[in-house]
Design an enzyme around this catalytic site. Structure first.
Site, short mmCIF file in Angstrom:
data_model
loop_
_atom_site.label_atom_id
_atom_site.label_comp_id
_atom_site.label_asym_id
_atom_site.label_seq_id
_atom_site.Cartn_x
_atom_site.Cartn_y
_atom_site.Cartn_z
N GLU A 222 20.32 21.53 61.01
CA GLU A 222 19.22 21.54 62.36
C GLU A 222 19.84 20.65 63.48
O GLU A 222 19.31 19.73 64.26
CB GLU A 222 17.95 20.89 62.24
N GLU A 336 15.81 26.31 54.24
CA GLU A 336 14.52 25.33 54.15
C GLU A 336 13.34 26.08 54.56
O GLU A 336 13.06 26.71 55.33
CB GLU A 336 14.55 24.20 55.20
O1 AHR Z 1 12.78 18.73 54.39
C1 AHR Z 1 12.21 17.49 55.50
C2 AHR Z 1 13.24 17.87 56.65
O2 AHR Z 1 12.90 18.91 57.44
C3 AHR Z 1 15.01 18.11 56.38
O3 AHR Z 1 15.60 16.72 56.28
C4 AHR Z 1 15.14 18.63 58.04
O4 AHR Z 1 16.34 19.56 57.97
C5 AHR Z 1 13.83 19.41 58.22
O5 AHR Z 1 13.53 19.11 59.64
#
Ligand code: AHR
Length: 537
Positions: A222, A336
């Protein structure tokens, strides 16, 4: 800026970008008068009569093949995910390495194909050399991503051993926040070089003679978000990522690289243009933010936003790949995804229980429908990671002497263990519900797979309707089902139902048989349920 505000910025950015992109349109279905293939067992507490839907299956209409890397998961140094989650050496449930045996067992049942580590946001401040060698000599650091102490007792060798125990391919995310190119290429050297160099010999010294052959490597996490340690704009990230990619692939040309994306063409395009000859995947993250959406139908309808995001990611990747004359496109890695709540008040500094979400039946329905979306995008989404595996926004929760499998565990288990390889383009004619954010969405969310060898069709049907059941006519083009089949049902009397220590099985998988045979029959899908049907053809 604290984690709550970081999330706020991300939320705003995504909503702005997604405006006007969602809302699939589906026609209304009509009744057929056929007998139901399952006993007429109305969903408990239904207050309205069933709606009518039609699902049409044609084995010739295919969306592509499932890449098993979509059954990935994720563990990060946040809350009790690592310490007190997968790793708890003082627990009576720990094995000789300090890993929780009950967590490993539950992960094995989820058939985790690849496991991401060490973050997430944590990756952007992590120096992997802190976590190798004798444990007593490893430095404790302050984790600036999540404001926690990091004792560095669980590092690269411990993670790679966990992957071996659960049968998952490791996926390491390098530090492109405070980390350097050297650190990244040395990490590849430590893991993958056969020997005779400083870091490969250090690995041997630390007890691992053979190279680990880690195949999947993420180029940062990110990096587009202002909450990220070392946040960059697209131009700066692209410049840095190319240089990281070069030295990492020079160290081991067989590795696969996941570039950091977000589905927004303004970010993904320049990043992909720079990395067109280096990256194998472009990442995207999606979370349904229940704190913001609040209403059940808004939350359940948000899978349309995931669908639009995946379409956007694939469109940019295809365009750039074609212009760069690549023989295969850069694929999407949804590395994610999940449904989140209590995010806005769960990020207190030093709160080890942050982000432990007590998922309910509604969230299990969301996970199943999101998994349907991911399967339907099988042509472009070749990699996915539920965030995360244990304790933090997770399907598995640990107590000192036991684990609890939360509601979202069960659809994950069902899909990963039962889905076929070919994804079918099922025609779904379902009545719809209206949402403020995502337009009209079908009550039934449907995904079909086909096992060519065994000639078995598998149908995943999520009935998102709260008020009553759905009676669907299942119709085949040029084939017949050979009943009886198998049915797996996940539901509960209420959408709020949770699994608790007192009642751990309120939401779980119930198996049933059904009689559907021939080229047209009906099935009654109980209100707020996930049904998985399997039948021979
Ligand atoms: O999964 C929790 C967090 O959410 C991760 O560390 C990040 O990549 C995202 O913003």
């Amino acid at each position: 800026m604290d984690s709550q505000n970081k999330r706020g910025v991300q939320k705003w950015t995504r909503r702005q970008f997604m405006k006007g992109m969602g809302a699939a349109s589906v026609a209304l279905g009509s009744g057929s008068g056929l007998a139901a293939a399952n006993p007429a067992e109305p969903g408990q507490g239904a207050s309205e009569p069933p709606i009518q839907a039609t699902l049409k299956i044609d084995l010739e209409r295919r969306l592509g093949e499932v890449d098993i890397n979509i059954y990935g998961n994720f563990i990060e140094h946040i809350g009790r995910c690592i310490y007190g989650g997968i790793y708890e050496p003082d627990s009576p449930l720990a094995d000789a390495d300090g890993d929780r045996k009950d967590v490993l067992d539950a992960a094995r049942k989820l058939r985790v194909t690849q496991l991401r580590w060490p973050g997430g946001n944590f990756a952007s401040g992590y120096h992997w050399q802190d976590g190798i060698g004798p444990k007593a000599k490893r430095p404790a650091r302050y984790n600036l991503a999540w404001f926690q102490l990091e004792p560095n007792q669980f590092g690269t060798d411990e993670f790679l051993k966990v992957c071996g125990k659960i049968g998952a391919e490791p996926y390491l995310c390098v530090n492109m926040g405070t980390g350097t190119m050297d650190e990244a290429s040395y990490w590849v050297e430590y893991c993958n070089h056969p020997g005779g160099t400083y870091y490969s010999d250090l690995r041997k010294q630390n007890g691992h003679a053979e190279p680990y052959k880690v195949k999947y490597w993420g180029l940062g996490n990110e990096m587009w978000g202002p909450w990220q340690i070392g946040h960059k704009d697209a131009t700066d990230y692209a410049k840095a990522a190319v240089e990281f990619a070069k030295v990492m692939k020079w160290m081991d040309p067989s590795i696969k690289l996941i570039a950091c994306g977000n589905g927004d063409p303004d970010w993904d395009r320049p990043v992909l243009q720079a990395l067109a000859q280096h990256a194998d995947y472009i990442s995207v993250h999606y979370y349904a933010l229940t704190d913001e959406l609040k209403d059940d139908y808004e939350i359940l309808g948000s899978t349309a936003e995931l669908d639009a995001l995946l379409r956007a990611s694939a469109a940019t990747a295809r365009e750039v790949s074609a212009k760069a004359h690549r023989s295969t496109p850069i694929y999407t890695a949804l590395d994610e995804w999940n449904i989140l709540y209590n995010w806005s008040d769960g990020a207190k500094r030093n709160d080890v229980h942050k982000f432990e979400v007590p998922y309910n039946l509604r969230d299990a329905l969301w996970v199943a429908a999101a998994f349907n979306v991911i399967h339907r995008h099988c042509a472009s989404v070749r990699f996915a990671n539920l965030a995360q595996l244990v304790n933090v926004i997770a399907p598995i929760q640990t107590q000192p002497d036991s684990i609890l499998l939360l509601t979202t565990y069960y659809p994950l288990e069902l899909y990963a263990s039962r889905a076929g390889r070919v994804v079918l383009d099922v025609l779904n004619e379902s009545p719809q519900f209206s949402t403020r954010n995502f337009g009209d969405q079908p009550y039934l969310d449907v995904m079909g797979t086909y096992d060519e060898g065994e000639r078995i069709v598998k149908l995943a049907v999520v009935n998102r309707r709260k008020e009553g059941d759905a009676l669907a006519t299942i119709q085949f083009e040029g084939l017949s089902a050979k009943g009886p089949g198998r049915a797996f049902l996940i539901t509960a009397p209420s959408l709020d139902a949770q699994n608790t220590l007192d009642r751990p099985h309120t939401v779980s998988i119930r198996e049933a048989h059904f009689t559907g045979s021939g080229d047209r029959w009906q099935y009654r899908f109980p209100r707020h349920s996930i049904t998985w049907l399997e039948f021979s053809v």
